[in-house]
Design a protein around this motif. Structure first.
Motif, PDB file in Angstrom:
ATOM      1  N   MET B   1      11.856   4.381-112.916  1.00  0.00           N
ATOM      2  CA  MET B   1      12.261   5.432-113.861  1.00  0.00           C
ATOM      3  C   MET B   1      12.890   6.579-113.094  1.00  0.00           C
ATOM      4  O   MET B   1      12.356   7.011-112.085  1.00  0.00           O
ATOM      5  CB  MET B   1      11.010   5.922-114.599  1.00  0.00           C
ATOM      6  CG  MET B   1      11.328   6.692-115.850  1.00  0.00           C
ATOM      7  SD  MET B   1       9.891   7.504-116.562  1.00  0.00           S
ATOM      8  CE  MET B   1       8.671   6.222-116.562  1.00  0.00           C
ATOM      9  N   ASP B   2      14.003   7.044-113.581  1.00  0.00           N
ATOM     10  CA  ASP B   2      14.613   8.157-112.836  1.00  0.00           C
ATOM     11  C   ASP B   2      14.015   9.482-113.262  1.00  0.00           C
ATOM     12  O   ASP B   2      13.299   9.585-114.252  1.00  0.00           O
ATOM     13  CB  ASP B   2      16.138   8.149-113.007  1.00  0.00           C
ATOM     14  CG  ASP B   2      16.554   8.280-114.461  1.00  0.00           C
ATOM     15  OD1 ASP B   2      17.491   7.575-114.870  1.00  0.00           O
ATOM     16  OD2 ASP B   2      15.953   9.097-115.195  1.00  0.00           O
ATOM     17  N   ASN B   3      14.336  10.512-112.490  1.00  0.00           N
ATOM     18  CA  ASN B   3      13.727  11.828-112.721  1.00  0.00           C
ATOM     19  C   ASN B   3      14.003  12.372-114.111  1.00  0.00           C
ATOM     20  O   ASN B   3      13.158  13.015-114.728  1.00  0.00           O
ATOM     21  CB  ASN B   3      14.223  12.835-111.679  1.00  0.00           C
ATOM     22  CG  ASN B   3      13.450  12.727-110.379  1.00  0.00           C
ATOM     23  OD1 ASN B   3      12.234  12.612-110.382  1.00  0.00           O
ATOM     24  ND2 ASN B   3      14.159  12.750-109.267  1.00  0.00           N
ATOM     25  N   LEU B   4      15.194  12.120-114.600  1.00  0.00           N
ATOM     26  CA  LEU B   4      15.574  12.636-115.913  1.00  0.00           C
ATOM     27  C   LEU B   4      14.677  12.051-117.003  1.00  0.00           C
ATOM     28  O   LEU B   4      14.116  12.768-117.832  1.00  0.00           O
ATOM     29  CB  LEU B   4      17.037  12.273-116.184  1.00  0.00           C
ATOM     30  CG  LEU B   4      17.830  13.191-117.110  1.00  0.00           C
ATOM     31  CD1 LEU B   4      17.814  14.621-116.582  1.00  0.00           C
ATOM     32  CD2 LEU B   4      19.261  12.699-117.226  1.00  0.00           C
ATOM     33  N   PHE B   6      11.821  10.544-116.559  1.00  0.00           N
ATOM     34  CA  PHE B   6      10.440  10.929-116.277  1.00  0.00           C
ATOM     35  C   PHE B   6      10.160  12.314-116.837  1.00  0.00           C
ATOM     36  O   PHE B   6       9.160  12.537-117.520  1.00  0.00           O
ATOM     37  CB  PHE B   6      10.205  10.900-114.760  1.00  0.00           C
ATOM     38  CG  PHE B   6       8.823  11.292-114.347  1.00  0.00           C
ATOM     39  CD1 PHE B   6       8.557  12.599-113.938  1.00  0.00           C
ATOM     40  CD2 PHE B   6       7.794  10.379-114.371  1.00  0.00           C
ATOM     41  CE1 PHE B   6       7.286  12.974-113.555  1.00  0.00           C
ATOM     42  CE2 PHE B   6       6.504  10.740-113.989  1.00  0.00           C
ATOM     43  CZ  PHE B   6       6.261  12.039-113.577  1.00  0.00           C
ATOM     44  N   THR B   7      11.057  13.260-116.536  1.00  0.00           N
ATOM     45  CA  THR B   7      10.884  14.630-117.012  1.00  0.00           C
ATOM     46  C   THR B   7      10.818  14.681-118.526  1.00  0.00           C
ATOM     47  O   THR B   7       9.968  15.360-119.105  1.00  0.00           O
ATOM     48  CB  THR B   7      12.049  15.517-116.519  1.00  0.00           C
ATOM     49  OG1 THR B   7      12.017  15.552-115.094  1.00  0.00           O
ATOM     50  CG2 THR B   7      11.948  16.930-117.054  1.00  0.00           C
ATOM     51  N   GLY B  41       2.144   6.557-115.290  1.00  0.00           N
ATOM     52  CA  GLY B  41       1.870   5.872-114.039  1.00  0.00           C
ATOM     53  C   GLY B  41       1.831   6.774-112.823  1.00  0.00           C
ATOM     54  O   GLY B  41       2.137   6.348-111.701  1.00  0.00           O
ATOM     55  N   VAL B  42       1.471   8.001-113.049  1.00  0.00           N
ATOM     56  CA  VAL B  42       1.421   8.940-111.926  1.00  0.00           C
ATOM     57  C   VAL B  42       0.078   8.805-111.210  1.00  0.00           C
ATOM     58  O   VAL B  42      -0.962   8.631-111.836  1.00  0.00           O
ATOM     59  CB  VAL B  42       1.591  10.390-112.445  1.00  0.00           C
ATOM     60  CG1 VAL B  42       1.397  11.403-111.337  1.00  0.00           C
ATOM     61  CG2 VAL B  42       2.951  10.555-113.090  1.00  0.00           C
ATOM     62  N   GLU B  43       0.105   8.876-109.888  1.00  0.00           N
ATOM     63  CA  GLU B  43      -1.129   8.792-109.123  1.00  0.00           C
ATOM     64  C   GLU B  43      -2.027   9.976-109.482  1.00  0.00           C
ATOM     65  O   GLU B  43      -1.540  11.088-109.680  1.00  0.00           O
ATOM     66  CB  GLU B  43      -0.801   8.790-107.630  1.00  0.00           C
ATOM     67  CG  GLU B  43      -1.883   8.206-106.742  1.00  0.00           C
ATOM     68  CD  GLU B  43      -2.925   9.234-106.344  1.00  0.00           C
ATOM     69  OE1 GLU B  43      -2.641  10.435-106.475  1.00  0.00           O
ATOM     70  OE2 GLU B  43      -4.007   8.834-105.897  1.00  0.00           O
ATOM     71  N   ASP B 225       3.080  18.371-106.930  1.00  0.00           N
ATOM     72  CA  ASP B 225       4.461  17.944-106.750  1.00  0.00           C
ATOM     73  C   ASP B 225       5.310  18.654-107.800  1.00  0.00           C
ATOM     74  O   ASP B 225       5.064  18.498-108.998  1.00  0.00           O
ATOM     75  CB  ASP B 225       4.560  16.432-106.930  1.00  0.00           C
ATOM     76  CG  ASP B 225       5.935  15.909-106.590  1.00  0.00           C
ATOM     77  OD1 ASP B 225       6.934  16.472-107.077  1.00  0.00           O
ATOM     78  OD2 ASP B 225       6.012  14.950-105.809  1.00  0.00           O
ATOM     79  N   ALA B 227       8.192  18.174-109.053  1.00  0.00           N
ATOM     80  CA  ALA B 227       8.890  17.352-110.041  1.00  0.00           C
ATOM     81  C   ALA B 227       7.944  16.877-111.140  1.00  0.00           C
ATOM     82  O   ALA B 227       8.364  16.619-112.268  1.00  0.00           O
ATOM     83  CB  ALA B 227       9.540  16.168-109.351  1.00  0.00           C
ATOM     84  N   VAL B 228       6.671  16.743-110.830  1.00  0.00           N
ATOM     85  CA  VAL B 228       5.686  16.337-111.833  1.00  0.00           C
ATOM     86  C   VAL B 228       5.182  17.561-112.595  1.00  0.00           C
ATOM     87  O   VAL B 228       5.048  17.548-113.812  1.00  0.00           O
ATOM     88  CB  VAL B 228       4.494  15.595-111.178  1.00  0.00           C
ATOM     89  CG1 VAL B 228       3.487  15.173-112.233  1.00  0.00           C
ATOM     90  CG2 VAL B 228       4.969  14.396-110.390  1.00  0.00           C
TER      91      VAL B 228
END
Lengths: 119, 277
Positions: B1-4, B6-7, B41-43, B225, B227-228
């Motif tokens: 999944m790309d950042n876009l 995901f965001t 699916g984030v750690e 992070d 981005a998260v």
């Protein structure tokens, strides 16, 4: 300045800081997506955020280098300082009211928070 | 999944978590962490870092609103800060040591406790006023809170057990990246026999400061992070505003029941993945 006026002032100040940090995070986020929007990162494995991004010195370093992640981290850091500032205000408030037990309690809190943030 | 993507996905999820948190009064953190871990699916360590940032943001916003209403007991909050921040630093360091599936399991347990507690009806909403507790009086903790009939007096009971129990609120906040409001409010309104609204307002203040203690640990371990955290904080804040706007205008009782069901399902999922891992 009455207690009520002081309270209002700090509410406005803290509210302003929330909005500012939100805006900074948003701006950082937009720039981040413009640059990295189509990358495929992996958040499923914990790498530990790279050394540069850790801790408070990390935030400053990134910001200086103009990375959008630095802007986001700076906004986050600003957000974190808000409750800290509130406790500082409490210390002042209790000193003015001569409630020394609570001066002590709030100072102790600041000690723990400072240790956590910078220790 | 790309950042876009995901965001967008995470932002939307955090938005709904914010609405649920505002409407159910249970806070966003306990929904955001499972949301991030199970759906995105984030750690889990990145998840608790991001969640905590959102928790701080909403706590600051809501405590500003509460402070204008005059429900918050600042002295009690100050007292609690000393033990919750300690608990949070310990919890944050434990989160570094515990494996992900243990954290999942603990979160599942906390979620279930939260659901159970919100199903037990509140009795003395306006607090119990009997014989003032010596220590509480000495520390100037008894106070007033506004009602339709004017200011009403309340007293703080069970100060020492209440104070000691607060360490768990801090511990879970640091361990799981949640606010622990769902632990704090019952401590205050059941153990300490305070009015519910005073408990809720006071906990909003405590959550924010406790969160800073955990945040320090998280920042130094690298759990945050950007981005998260970015979509989580922004989405959750927007959702919390939407939710509090909805409270007056939408029939929330049914929604609350649906949310409780949702959270129960999530709780069992976390317990399951905690054991099976």
């Amino acid at each position: 300045m009455t207690r009520k006026q002081l309270d209002n002032f700090f509410d406005v100040l803290l509210g302003f800081l929330v909005i500012v940090s939100g805006i900074i995070i948003l701006i950082g986020g937009v720039i981040f997506l413009l640059h990295h929007g189509l990358e495929n990162p992996d958040y499923e494995i914990f790498h530990g955020v790279p050394r540069d991004l850790k801790g408070i010195e990390g935030v400053w370093l990134l910001l200086q280098q103009g990375y959008s992640e630095g802007i986001i981290q700076f906004g986050i850091f600003l957000l974190i300082t808000i409750p800290f500032i509130r406790v500082v205000f409490f210390v002042l408030f209790y000193v003015i009211q001569k409630e020394y037990f609570y001066v002590l309690a709030s100072l102790l809190t600041l000690l723990i928070l400072t240790y956590s943030l910078f220790g | 999944m790309d950042n876009l993507s995901f965001t967008f996905l995470v932002g939307l999820g955090a938005y709904f978590a914010g609405i649920i948190g505002a409407l159910s009064g249970m806070g966003g953190g306990i929904i955001i962490v499972p949301l991030l871990v199970v759906i995105a699916g984030v750690e889990i360590h990145y998840a608790i870092g991001a969640s905590l940032m959102a928790v701080i943001a909403t706590s600051v916003a809501s405590s500003i609103v509460y402070s204008r209403d005059g429900y918050c007991s600042e002295r009690l909050a100050t007292l609690f800060f000393t033990i919750t921040t300690l608990g949070a630093v310990i919890g944050g360091n434990l989160a570094a040591v515990f494996p992900a599936h243990i954290l999942s399991f603990i979160l599942g347990v906390v979620l279930l406790i939260t659901v159970v507690m919100s199903l037990i009806p509140h009795k003395n909403v306006e607090g119990v006023v009997i014989q003032p507790h010596d220590l509480a009086t000495k520390l100037n903790l008894n106070g007033n809170f506004p009602t339709e009939k004017g200011d009403k007096n309340y007293q703080v009971h069970g100060l020492i057990p209440g104070y000691l129990c607060m360490v768990f609120a801090g511990l879970f906040s640091g361990l799981l990246g949640i606010g622990s409001g769902s632990l704090q409010v019952p401590i205050m309104d059941r153990i300490m026999r305070m009015p519910f609204k005073v408990a809720a307002a006071t906990s909003a203040l405590v959550i924010g400061v406790t969160g800073v203690a955990s945040a320090g640990v998280y920042m130094n371990y690298g759990y945050i992070d950007p981005a998260v955290a970015m979509p989580v904080v922004l989405g959750n804040l927007a959702g919390a505003f939407t939710g509090s706007y909805m409270i007056e205008r939408v029939a929330t009782v049914l929604l609350k029941k649906l949310f409780l069901l949702l959270i129960t399902i999530i709780a069992f999922h976390m317990l399951y993945s905690g054991i099976v891992e």
